[in-house]
Scaffold this motif. Sequence first.
Motif, mmCIF file in Angstrom:
data_model
loop_
_atom_site.group_PDB
_atom_site.id
_atom_site.type_symbol
_atom_site.label_atom_id
_atom_site.label_comp_id
_atom_site.label_asym_id
_atom_site.label_seq_id
_atom_site.Cartn_x
_atom_site.Cartn_y
_atom_site.Cartn_z
ATOM 1 N N ASP A 145 0.348 -5.768 -4.849
ATOM 2 C CA ASP A 145 1.623 -6.491 -4.984
ATOM 3 C C ASP A 145 2.569 -6.142 -3.839
ATOM 4 O O ASP A 145 3.261 -7.011 -3.294
ATOM 5 C CB ASP A 145 2.291 -6.173 -6.328
ATOM 6 N N TYR A 146 2.615 -4.876 -3.484
ATOM 7 C CA TYR A 146 3.468 -4.437 -2.381
ATOM 8 C C TYR A 146 3.070 -5.165 -1.097
ATOM 9 O O TYR A 146 3.926 -5.652 -0.345
ATOM 10 C CB TYR A 146 3.356 -2.930 -2.202
ATOM 11 N N ALA A 147 1.765 -5.248 -0.852
ATOM 12 C CA ALA A 147 1.274 -5.896 0.367
ATOM 13 C C ALA A 147 1.607 -7.388 0.370
ATOM 14 O O ALA A 147 2.051 -7.933 1.384
ATOM 15 C CB ALA A 147 -0.229 -5.687 0.488
ATOM 16 N N ARG A 148 1.409 -8.045 -0.754
ATOM 17 C CA ARG A 148 1.648 -9.493 -0.828
ATOM 18 C C ARG A 148 3.125 -9.830 -0.689
ATOM 19 O O ARG A 148 3.476 -10.887 -0.152
ATOM 20 C CB ARG A 148 1.113 -10.042 -2.158
ATOM 21 N N ASN A 149 3.993 -8.976 -1.177
ATOM 22 C CA ASN A 149 5.434 -9.259 -1.170
ATOM 23 C C ASN A 149 6.131 -8.807 0.105
ATOM 24 O O ASN A 149 7.333 -9.021 0.272
ATOM 25 C CB ASN A 149 6.109 -8.587 -2.375
ATOM 26 N N ARG A 150 5.389 -8.205 0.978
ATOM 27 C CA ARG A 150 5.957 -7.660 2.202
ATOM 28 C C ARG A 150 6.066 -8.760 3.258
ATOM 29 O O ARG A 150 5.188 -9.602 3.393
ATOM 30 C CB ARG A 150 5.051 -6.536 2.685
ATOM 31 N N LYS A 151 7.138 -8.751 4.024
ATOM 32 C CA LYS A 151 7.346 -9.769 5.060
ATOM 33 C C LYS A 151 6.357 -9.569 6.206
ATOM 34 O O LYS A 151 6.111 -8.452 6.640
ATOM 35 C CB LYS A 151 8.776 -9.689 5.596
ATOM 36 N N ALA A 152 5.807 -10.682 6.668
ATOM 37 C CA ALA A 152 4.849 -10.619 7.776
ATOM 38 C C ALA A 152 5.486 -10.029 9.022
ATOM 39 O O ALA A 152 4.822 -9.379 9.843
ATOM 40 C CB ALA A 152 4.300 -12.014 8.071
ATOM 41 N N SER A 153 6.795 -10.242 9.167
ATOM 42 C CA SER A 153 7.506 -9.749 10.351
ATOM 43 C C SER A 153 7.660 -8.226 10.361
ATOM 44 O O SER A 153 8.091 -7.644 11.352
ATOM 45 C CB SER A 153 8.889 -10.388 10.430
ATOM 46 N N ALA A 154 7.300 -7.582 9.251
ATOM 47 C CA ALA A 154 7.466 -6.127 9.145
ATOM 48 C C ALA A 154 6.410 -5.357 9.923
ATOM 49 O O ALA A 154 6.460 -4.134 9.999
ATOM 50 C CB ALA A 154 7.451 -5.705 7.681
ATOM 51 N N GLY A 155 5.446 -6.071 10.496
ATOM 52 C CA GLY A 155 4.402 -5.395 11.260
ATOM 53 C C GLY A 155 3.289 -4.879 10.366
ATOM 54 O O GLY A 155 3.154 -5.282 9.210
ATOM 55 N N VAL A 177 -7.864 -5.617 1.765
ATOM 56 C CA VAL A 177 -8.678 -6.757 2.213
ATOM 57 C C VAL A 177 -8.559 -7.900 1.201
ATOM 58 O O VAL A 177 -8.371 -9.064 1.573
ATOM 59 C CB VAL A 177 -10.151 -6.340 2.396
ATOM 60 N N GLU A 178 -8.634 -7.564 -0.081
ATOM 61 C CA GLU A 178 -8.513 -8.585 -1.126
ATOM 62 C C GLU A 178 -7.103 -9.172 -1.162
ATOM 63 O O GLU A 178 -6.928 -10.380 -1.338
ATOM 64 C CB GLU A 178 -8.880 -7.981 -2.487
ATOM 65 N N ALA A 179 -6.091 -8.320 -0.991
ATOM 66 C CA ALA A 179 -4.703 -8.792 -1.062
ATOM 67 C C ALA A 179 -4.379 -9.748 0.079
ATOM 68 O O ALA A 179 -3.687 -10.759 -0.118
ATOM 69 C CB ALA A 179 -3.743 -7.603 -1.041
ATOM 70 N N TYR A 180 -4.872 -9.451 1.268
ATOM 71 C CA TYR A 180 -4.587 -10.289 2.434
ATOM 72 C C TYR A 180 -5.599 -11.419 2.625
ATOM 73 O O TYR A 180 -5.369 -12.338 3.419
ATOM 74 C CB TYR A 180 -4.538 -9.432 3.694
ATOM 75 N N GLY A 181 -6.742 -11.308 1.934
ATOM 76 C CA GLY A 181 -7.757 -12.352 2.046
ATOM 77 C C GLY A 181 -8.478 -12.381 3.377
ATOM 78 O O GLY A 181 -8.942 -13.417 3.832
#
Length: 282
Positions: A95-105, A128-132
């Motif tokens: 959840d942390y990974a999915r909700n994190r802004k892409a611009s955060a690096g 890997v699963e969270a980001y697909g």
Amino acid sequence: MSNISEREFDYADADFARVKAIIYRKAGINLGDSKKQLVYSRLARRLRALQFNNFDEYLAYLEHNKNEQQEFINALTTNLTAFFREAHHFPILADYARNRKASAGKLRVWCAAASTGEEPYSIAMTLVEAYGTYTPPVEIIASDIDSSVLAFAAQAIYSLERLDALSLEQKKQFFLRGKGKNSGSAKVIDKLRELIEFRQINLLDRDWGLGAGFDVIFCRNVMIYFDKPTQLQLLERMVRLLKPEGLYIAGHSESFSHASHLVKLVGKTTYRLVDTSAGERQ
């Protein structure tokens, strides 16, 4: 008392006291009196390997031999782990990974007790699963004080029984089953292995060489081996490496009620920073 007379090596209370002092000084581990027999059984292997006659000879040698000091630490550290152990933490990470802004690096994770590798590989599979994708924007550093378990983790080969906690899909996606002489084992695929950097780190070292800016620190069932002052000192150093909204993930047997000025509980054994300069960060 009969066990004492049957011991292969003389092992006095004074020997145990010296062992306790050395492991505390070298690794911060606080051995209770109940560990006396465990210490004997683990170190007796070293005495046999080095052909010492008693603990006094071995401990004198230990004080002046750096290589043996690592073997000593390896022998006395406990490495109980499993894939997706304390499974409730991994959906929190996803959840942390999915909700994190892409611009955060890159999402940076430190697994501070990698042991034989099951925990960092579980972290990598989750991301890997969270980001697909097999190439998620992540950096995973997995460390341990024990050099032997890190070598095992880097090899990334496990018996099939150790994969029981994984779904069939995860086994197919992330492991290659051994054939012939390697039957009965499976190897982590290279794409997953490449997401993790294994490092030997003693948490008592003054400089961990990590830098700040971590999103998540997994330090599960490690603090239980330290006394309260050492726990507090290490927690204070670790949370300094977290980003303001970062997560510190502890083990089921650990509580930081004595460190409420540093962290606040936000989930099951999951903590966030407390901002000491301007009240809590929301």
